[in-house]
Scaffold this active site. Sequence first.
Site, PDB file in Angstrom:
ATOM      1  N   HIS A 172       0.849  -1.188   0.000  1.00 17.23           N
ATOM      2  CA  HIS A 172       0.000   0.000   0.000  1.00 17.23           C
ATOM      3  C   HIS A 172       0.886   1.241   0.000  1.00 17.23           C
ATOM      4  O   HIS A 172       1.890   1.285   0.701  1.00 17.23           O
ATOM      5  CB  HIS A 172      -0.931  -0.001   1.219  1.00 17.23           C
ATOM      6  CG  HIS A 172      -1.871   1.166   1.212  1.00 17.23           C
ATOM      7  ND1 HIS A 172      -2.956   1.231   0.388  1.00 17.23           N
ATOM      8  CD2 HIS A 172      -1.862   2.325   1.907  1.00 17.23           C
ATOM      9  CE1 HIS A 172      -3.595   2.382   0.574  1.00 17.23           C
ATOM     10  NE2 HIS A 172      -2.949   3.061   1.494  1.00 17.23           N
ATOM     11  N   GLY A 181      -6.999   3.229   1.436  1.00 20.30           N
ATOM     12  CA  GLY A 181      -7.724   3.273   0.166  1.00 20.30           C
ATOM     13  C   GLY A 181      -6.935   3.928  -0.944  1.00 20.30           C
ATOM     14  O   GLY A 181      -5.715   4.122  -0.838  1.00 20.30           O
ATOM     15  N   LEU A 207     -10.337  -3.492   4.359  1.00 24.17           N
ATOM     16  CA  LEU A 207      -9.400  -2.824   3.448  1.00 24.17           C
ATOM     17  C   LEU A 207      -8.195  -2.191   4.151  1.00 24.17           C
ATOM     18  O   LEU A 207      -8.345  -1.378   5.050  1.00 24.17           O
ATOM     19  CB  LEU A 207     -10.157  -1.731   2.668  1.00 24.17           C
ATOM     20  CG  LEU A 207      -9.343  -0.968   1.608  1.00 24.17           C
ATOM     21  CD1 LEU A 207      -8.900  -1.874   0.487  1.00 24.17           C
ATOM     22  CD2 LEU A 207     -10.152   0.199   1.075  1.00 24.17           C
ATOM     23  N   ASP A 208      -6.994  -2.550   3.681  1.00 20.87           N
ATOM     24  CA  ASP A 208      -5.738  -1.964   4.183  1.00 20.87           C
ATOM     25  C   ASP A 208      -5.597  -2.093   5.689  1.00 20.87           C
ATOM     26  O   ASP A 208      -4.958  -1.253   6.334  1.00 20.87           O
ATOM     27  CB  ASP A 208      -5.625  -0.482   3.769  1.00 20.87           C
ATOM     28  CG  ASP A 208      -5.557  -0.316   2.257  1.00 20.87           C
ATOM     29  OD1 ASP A 208      -5.096  -1.253   1.590  1.00 20.87           O
ATOM     30  OD2 ASP A 208      -5.970   0.728   1.757  1.00 20.87           O
ATOM     31  N   ASP A 209      -6.194  -3.129   6.233  1.00 20.73           N
ATOM     32  CA  ASP A 209      -6.202  -3.258   7.685  1.00 20.73           C
ATOM     33  C   ASP A 209      -5.540  -4.561   8.154  1.00 20.73           C
ATOM     34  O   ASP A 209      -5.611  -4.916   9.322  1.00 20.73           O
ATOM     35  CB  ASP A 209      -7.657  -3.191   8.178  1.00 20.73           C
ATOM     36  CG  ASP A 209      -7.736  -2.834   9.638  1.00 20.73           C
ATOM     37  OD1 ASP A 209      -6.876  -2.059  10.093  1.00 20.73           O
ATOM     38  OD2 ASP A 209      -8.640  -3.346  10.323  1.00 20.73           O
TER      39      ASP A 209
END
Lengths: 264, 264, 264, 264
Positions: A172, A181, A207-209
């Site tokens: 990311h 995001g 998401l992205d976690d």
Amino acid sequence: MLQEHNCSIVRSDHFTDKTCWMLFLRICFTGATTEVHRDLHKALQVQAKKFQMHYMLEQAEQRKNIAILVSRNSHCLYDLLIRHKQGELKANISIVLSNHPELRDIADFFGIPFRCIAQPDGSEQDKKRRMEDILEDAYREFNLDLFVLARYMQILSDDFCQRHSDHTINIHHSFLPAFIGGRAYHKAFERGVKVIGATAHYTTASLDDGPIIEQDVRRISHSDSVKDMVREGRDLERVVLARAVRWHLENRVIIHENKTIVFI
Amino acid sequence: MLQEHNCSIVRSDHFTDKTCWMLFLRICFTGATTEVHRDLHKALQVQAKKFQMHYMLEQAEQRKNIAILVSRNSHCLYDLLIRHKQGELKANISIVLSNHPELRDIADFFGIPFRCIAQPDGSEQDKKRRMEDILEDAYREFNLDLFVLARYMQILSDDFCQRHSDHTINIHHSFLPAFIGGRAYHKAFERGVKVIGATAHYTTASLDDGPIIEQDVRRISHSDSVKDMVREGRDLERVVLARAVRWHLENRVIIHENKTIVFI
Amino acid sequence: MLQEHNCSIVRSDHFTDKTCWMLFLRICFTGATTEVHRDLHKALQVQAKKFQMHYMLEQAEQRKNIAILVSRNSHCLYDLLIRHKQGELKANISIVLSNHPELRDIADFFGIPFRCIAQPDGSEQDKKRRMEDILEDAYREFNLDLFVLARYMQILSDDFCQRHSDHTINIHHSFLPAFIGGRAYHKAFERGVKVIGATAHYTTASLDDGPIIEQDVRRISHSDSVKDMVREGRDLERVVLARAVRWHLENRVIIHENKTIVFI
Amino acid sequence: MLQEHNCSIVRSDHFTDKTCWMLFLRICFTGATTEVHRDLHKALQVQAKKFQMHYMLEQAEQRKNIAILVSRNSHCLYDLLIRHKQGELKANISIVLSNHPELRDIADFFGIPFRCIAQPDGSEQDKKRRMEDILEDAYREFNLDLFVLARYMQILSDDFCQRHSDHTINIHHSFLPAFIGGRAYHKAFERGVKVIGATAHYTTASLDDGPIIEQDVRRISHSDSVKDMVREGRDLERVVLARAVRWHLENRVIIHENKTIVFI
């Protein structure tokens, strides 16, 4: 146990998580024949049951099979293929999968099969499902051990994430949890931060976690445009992703709940 | 204009913000007598009106008056007082203000007046109002140019922020915008990040959302506890705050909307 | 052996030096009574003899006695005393020794005895000898475990170094082996480097050539003067020295030939 | 002068070297037609003569011609060619020159001519002379503006260096001035440093002693072997070299005596 089998420990790492009093161990040893390996497996199974312990017994020379997922951005793909060619990444890169045809030439040059999984027709949800079906097919066909999302730019379905969470690494383009995001550099520019970052993590349905494996940052200033950040960010992304992949391939990473223990 | 007055430019910085096509300039020159200074002021006023321009004309040797606000954490206070004593910070530290009495000895040792602004009685809102009244009094009494929140641990009222936003610097113990608000290291620990940070910013009514002046980070690992992060964080906080304060004192920082231009 | 005595390992580190095939181990365990401690000592002595092994058995809660040596620069002294006061450094700071009287007030403020060891008369060699005699006296008087040269600015004699090499830590103001000796920032300025550094190392008879414990760096640019480097360098020096001292106090550092193994 | 010609300054940088009281300026402006450009040249020539000033007037859109010199290490070559393809480096890469044939495929893939300059016969000195003759031929043939030594592994003759010093950039695999010459990672390993680095500099007749353009470092530990350093070093080398080349191409670097002013 190792001593009895004439194995030598060449490295061991140890971490006690004091929030839950769990112990994490990584032991590298040499001298294990196939027979010894089988015996150790049996013995560990017994111990694991007895002590409610999880274990993994791997042969370091056994190369994992990986698939690299990309879209149109080439920098992470180049980077992984170059490192692989130079012997930095001990793995078989079985295939490059992409929802766009543009990067085929690069895979060709490095002698890696390339498969375009783009779906021209259907609803978004339908297309996503069929694309993930192809990923699942590849998973079985190549006996994959790891998906590397090298700027894949697609959000995977919850189902897919749940099945593959502990062997799917994403890069990311921000220091998470900041700027979750898309358009992370735009958000960074708008906020006026003085440092940008990149984060490699296991993907989860949220998401992205997912559990963070590695992060790194670079200083920027007021004079850096979004374009400058994208350029600097490419350097960050490729290095951070490559480290995470290498550590995963070398069995240095243990996932525990939503965190990682990384024995570097 | 400077040439006519026999002034020499020793440094100039220039930044064109291409998102709004505004030009930011900082010019350092020598040789200006009081008379020249006055003439320049007049001339700049005319130009500023003509070109819808803002300007600030400062004398570098003119020391700003600053107040340091603290609570119980001493590391940033020590750091600022030591740097001041060593001549790093060209300012008069007029007073140390605190909502706790603990750090009085430190101020005493460095010969700086200390005032405890704690309010024993009243509602929270009432206490805050009275504490901020004392800050306002100090502002007038010492002709203050800058409030430095050196781990002050109190959220300032919107009113106070609006009046003092462009001359109040706070140090936050995370790389903003990640981990806004209190317990930032706890949040970082829970998220499992591999990098912690600190951020110096101008305070605004919106919590931890003001223009960022400086940020820095440090790598951590799975083996670092919250306590370890707090220890490492102290090193970050004091360096990041000191840089931001020094740059502000040297008129290197220009606030534009919610960002800063920092001519280092 | 630990298991028999009901001790629990809370952490262990392991390093195999493949250039000489030596194994380095650090094991932290809890639950050892004085009796167990004595038994372990005996057992380890036997094992050490048998396997030509060196070992050290320390009680973590046993505080080491340290002396801080300074000259006129105060930043490292302040830093160590503040960290000590905040509980970062688990040690008794027995005394501050200096060849100048200037920093006495600082030691006083923190409640640490201060002794000026300046020698007004005699040849340089004679003065050095007498100063080192005072250091030796302090070593015995306070049962010292560690000398910390916190910008002491004196070159110690070969004799002294040989006796105290493995428990004398120096901070040097460059990233060694670049810019050995005095005026390191001046040399860095003249060479036009883009990065400056600091190095903490054990002192040996060969100047600035002892085993390195820790190094760190900071970016600089063409616009940084020697004075700017000195200022930035102070931040580096105090952090690098403090880390090295803390690691030494926590028995994390093993010296092997001219290198260190640091189990962080 | 610029104002008269309706040119707009979009950026300017200014540095006064206080050791010699020389002023260095870089001004970027838009709106100059070919005619204006010619007029400015004339005017600057007059001014330069009058004030004993040096100046350079370049058109930003004018791409410089560069040759990349390599041996067998591919990482820097890959990196420069990828950045070039992605538009990061505004230049024509006219040719790749090598004293080994191995990297031809890479140049081919990116569509850049490749010329092997290996000399099978003759004395070492003779071979070097003939290789440098080929470099000189290429210099004229392609109207080259810059030689990039991307791990070229050959020491250039004093003659060559003197002719091409201010447009030949080398990447050295250490933070200079530490570890000059070959086997820099081996030397770093033997010294036991905790940080490794890379340095991009202009080549001069004195080995690894030319003006430094950029340096960067990475932390290592006792557990990193020379092989690990080489791997980490590749990441450093390619980033440091790419920055230096980009800055040179964008006319951001001014050489003054044995230092550089870099207007980033």
